[in-house]
Design an enzyme around this catalytic site. Structure first.
Site, PDB file in Angstrom:
ATOM      1  N   SER A  44      39.685  26.742  49.483  1.00  0.00           N
ATOM      2  CA  SER A  44      39.197  26.303  48.177  1.00  0.00           C
ATOM      3  C   SER A  44      38.776  24.841  48.350  1.00  0.00           C
ATOM      4  O   SER A  44      39.219  24.170  49.296  1.00  0.00           O
ATOM      5  CB  SER A  44      40.348  26.386  47.171  1.00  0.00           C
ATOM      6  N   TYR A  83      49.216  25.330  44.823  1.00  0.00           N
ATOM      7  CA  TYR A  83      47.843  25.726  45.167  1.00  0.00           C
ATOM      8  C   TYR A  83      47.216  24.674  46.089  1.00  0.00           C
ATOM      9  O   TYR A  83      46.674  25.005  47.138  1.00  0.00           O
ATOM     10  CB  TYR A  83      47.006  25.912  43.899  1.00  0.00           C
ATOM     11  N   LYS A 124      46.348  25.550  50.009  1.00  0.00           N
ATOM     12  CA  LYS A 124      44.928  25.587  50.372  1.00  0.00           C
ATOM     13  C   LYS A 124      44.611  24.539  51.447  1.00  0.00           C
ATOM     14  O   LYS A 124      43.746  24.750  52.291  1.00  0.00           O
ATOM     15  CB  LYS A 124      44.052  25.429  49.128  1.00  0.00           C
TER      16      LYS A 124
HETATM   17  N1  LIG Z   1      37.896  31.613  41.409  1.00  0.00           N
HETATM   18  C1  LIG Z   1      37.874  30.364  41.848  1.00  0.00           C
HETATM   19  O1  LIG Z   1      37.524  29.422  41.120  1.00  0.00           O
HETATM   20  C2  LIG Z   1      38.260  30.048  43.263  1.00  0.00           C
HETATM   21  C3  LIG Z   1      37.935  28.782  43.778  1.00  0.00           C
HETATM   22  C4  LIG Z   1      38.284  28.487  45.078  1.00  0.00           C
HETATM   23  C5  LIG Z   1      38.936  29.419  45.851  1.00  0.00           C
HETATM   24  N2  LIG Z   1      39.259  30.632  45.333  1.00  0.00           N
HETATM   25  C6  LIG Z   1      39.960  31.581  46.189  1.00  0.00           C
HETATM   26  O2  LIG Z   1      39.172  32.752  46.331  1.00  0.00           O
HETATM   27  C7  LIG Z   1      40.013  33.858  46.660  1.00  0.00           C
HETATM   28  C8  LIG Z   1      39.676  35.022  45.769  1.00  0.00           C
HETATM   29  O3  LIG Z   1      39.994  34.688  44.430  1.00  0.00           O
HETATM   30  P1  LIG Z   1      39.144  35.169  43.173  1.00  0.00           P
HETATM   31  O4  LIG Z   1      38.758  33.954  42.427  1.00  0.00           O
HETATM   32  O5  LIG Z   1      38.109  36.140  43.579  1.00  0.00           O
HETATM   33  O6  LIG Z   1      40.309  35.820  42.306  1.00  0.00           O
HETATM   34  P2  LIG Z   1      40.551  37.292  41.780  1.00  0.00           P
HETATM   35  O7  LIG Z   1      41.855  37.212  41.090  1.00  0.00           O
HETATM   36  O8  LIG Z   1      39.369  37.803  41.048  1.00  0.00           O
HETATM   37  O9  LIG Z   1      40.690  38.142  43.122  1.00  0.00           O
HETATM   38  C9  LIG Z   1      41.798  38.031  43.969  1.00  0.00           C
HETATM   39  C10 LIG Z   1      42.132  39.410  44.487  1.00  0.00           C
HETATM   40  O10 LIG Z   1      43.203  39.270  45.423  1.00  0.00           O
HETATM   41  C11 LIG Z   1      44.107  40.317  45.189  1.00  0.00           C
HETATM   42  N3  LIG Z   1      45.441  39.932  45.660  1.00  0.00           N
HETATM   43  C12 LIG Z   1      46.267  39.018  45.119  1.00  0.00           C
HETATM   44  N4  LIG Z   1      47.423  38.976  45.806  1.00  0.00           N
HETATM   45  C13 LIG Z   1      47.326  39.898  46.789  1.00  0.00           C
HETATM   46  C14 LIG Z   1      48.206  40.331  47.812  1.00  0.00           C
HETATM   47  N5  LIG Z   1      49.425  39.817  47.942  1.00  0.00           N
HETATM   48  N6  LIG Z   1      47.761  41.293  48.665  1.00  0.00           N
HETATM   49  C15 LIG Z   1      46.527  41.834  48.516  1.00  0.00           C
HETATM   50  N7  LIG Z   1      45.662  41.468  47.567  1.00  0.00           N
HETATM   51  C16 LIG Z   1      46.066  40.517  46.701  1.00  0.00           C
HETATM   52  C17 LIG Z   1      44.083  40.560  43.686  1.00  0.00           C
HETATM   53  O11 LIG Z   1      44.563  41.851  43.350  1.00  0.00           O
HETATM   54  C18 LIG Z   1      42.616  40.362  43.377  1.00  0.00           C
HETATM   55  O12 LIG Z   1      41.883  41.586  43.442  1.00  0.00           O
HETATM   56  C19 LIG Z   1      41.457  33.321  46.507  1.00  0.00           C
HETATM   57  O13 LIG Z   1      41.977  33.014  47.778  1.00  0.00           O
HETATM   58  C20 LIG Z   1      41.285  32.068  45.672  1.00  0.00           C
HETATM   59  O14 LIG Z   1      42.323  31.146  45.872  1.00  0.00           O
HETATM   60  C21 LIG Z   1      38.924  30.980  44.064  1.00  0.00           C
END
Ligand SMILES: NC(=O)c1ccc[n+]([C@@H]2O[C@H](COP(=O)([O-])OP(=O)(O)OC[C@H]3O[C@@H](n4cnc5c(N)ncnc54)[C@H](O)[C@@H]3O)[C@@H](O)[C@H]2O)c1
Length: 257
Positions: free
Chosen positions: A136, A149, A153
Site C-alpha cells: 500500500s 496497517y 505494509k
Molecule cells: N482499497 C484500498 O484503498 C487499498 C489501498 C492500498 C492497498 N490495498 C490493499 O489491497 C489488497 C486488496 O484489498 P481490497 O481493497 O481489494 O479489499 P477487499 O476487501 O475488497 O478485498 C480483499 C479480499 O481479501 C480477502 N481476504 C481477507 N483476508 C483473507 C484471508 N485471511 N485469506 C484469504 N483471503 C482473505 C477478502 O475476503 C476479500 O475478498 C489488500 O492487501 C489491501 O491492504 C487496498
C-alpha cells in the site's frame, strides 16, 4: 513479463483489487488463473467469469498456502506469477490487542513469506518466476489512524525489496503494489478518510498499472503518481515530513492519547 499464456494465482480474488487483477490478467490472455479467497463463493464468482479455478484458502495460515501452491502446481501447472494480494486493515494504535496484531501480521506479511518460501525453490529450479505482493502507499508513507496497517505494509515492502535483491540473480522478479485509496470493500464508507485525500481510484486502473509494471519488470507499482513525490519529500527532509504527517493526524487521526 507478458501475461499471455501464463499460469497465475491471485489471492483476495473475490473482491476489489484482486478481482480486478483476475479480470485484467484474463483479458491479457493468461492461460489459467487460480482465484483464491477466504470467501469461496466470491472466488467462485470471479473464477466463473474468467474461466479460472476457485480455491477457498485462509492466507493467514501457512499450511493452507503450502497446500494451495502444491495443488495448483499439480492440477494446473507451474505457477508463473503469484499475486499475494489478500489483506486486511485494523484501526487503532499500540493499544490494539496482540491477537489482532498477530492476525494482521499473518495476513499482510507472513502470507507473503510463506508463498515465497514455497515458490522460490520451484521458480529458481525452472529458471525464474514472478511475485507480485500487494502492500500500500501506507507501506511507504505510513497510515494515520492505524499502526497495525502502517507497520505491516512497511514490512511487506521490506520483504519485497529483500526478495528482489536476494533472488533476482535466480530469475525471480518481484513487484510491490503501493496504491493510495481504491474503491473496494475495504474502503467502503471511508471516502472522507485521509487515504482518499487525493481521491478514490477504481480497482481497474490499479490492475492496469500492475500489468504495465509487470510488462516492464519494474519493482514499484504506483497507480497514484503523486506517491513518488510524497516519498521524495520524506527522504528529502524526514523531520519536515513527520511534521506534515502530524498535521494530517490532527485532522484525520482518531487515536486517543
Ligand atoms: N482499497 C484500498 O484503498 C487499498 C489501498 C492500498 C492497498 N490495498 C490493499 O489491497 C489488497 C486488496 O484489498 P481490497 O481493497 O481489494 O479489499 P477487499 O476487501 O475488497 O478485498 C480483499 C479480499 O481479501 C480477502 N481476504 C481477507 N483476508 C483473507 C484471508 N485471511 N485469506 C484469504 N483471503 C482473505 C477478502 O475476503 C476479500 O475478498 C489488500 O492487501 C489491501 O491492504 C487496498
Amino acid at each position: 513479463m507478458e501475461l499471455k499464456g501464463k499460469i497465475i494465482v491471485v489471492t483476495g480474488a473475490a473482491s476489489g483489487i484482486g478481482q480486478a487483477m483476475c479480470q485484467r490478467f484474463a483479458a491479457e490472455g493468461a492461460k489459467h488463473i487460480a482465484c483464491v479467497d477466504l470467501n469461496l463463493e466470491g472466488a467462485q464468482a470471479t473464477a466463473s467469469e474468467i474461466g479460472g479455478t476457485a480455491y477457498g484458502v485462509n492466507v493467514g495460515v501457512a499450511d493452507e498456502i503450502v497446500q494451495l501452491i502444491e495443488t495448483v502446481e499439480r492440477d494446473i501447472g507451474p505457477i508463473d506469477l503469484f499475486c499475494s494480494n489478500a489483506g486486511i486493515s485494523v484501526a487503532g494504535g499500540v493499544e490494539v490487542p496482540d491477537d489482532d496484531w498477530q492476525r494482521i501480521w499473518d495476513i499482510n506479511v507472513m502470507s507473503h513469506v510463506w508463498a515465497a518460501r514455497a515458490l522460490v525453490p520451484l521458480m529458481s529450479a525452472r529458471g525464474g518466476g514472478y511475485l507480485l505482493n500487494t502492500s500500500s502507499a501506507a507501506g511507504l508513507l505510513n497510515q494515520v489512524g492505524s499502526a497495525p496497517y502502517g507497520v505491516t505494509k512497511h514490512a511487506a515492502v521490506g520483504l519485497a525489496e529483500w526478495l528482489a535483491m536476494t533472488y533476482g540473480d535466480q530469475g525471480i522478479k518481484v513487484s510491490v503494489l503501493c496504491p493510495q485509496a481504491v474503491r473496494t470493500e475495504m474502503t467502503r464508507g471511508h471516502e472522507d478518510h485521509v487515504a482518499a485525500i487525493d481521491g478514490m481510484m477504481e480497482p481497474e486502473p490499479v490492475a492496469e498499472a500492475c500489468v504495465q509494471t509487470i510488462r516492464a519488470e519494474e519493482f514499484l507499482v504506483l497507480p497514484h503518481k503523486e506517491v513518488i513525490n510524497y516519498m521524495r519529500a520524506k527522504t528529502d527532509n524526514y523531520d519536515r515530513w513527520i511534521g506534515g504527517m502530524r498535521k494530517l493526524n490532527r485532522r484525520f487521526g482518531e487515536i486517543e492519547t
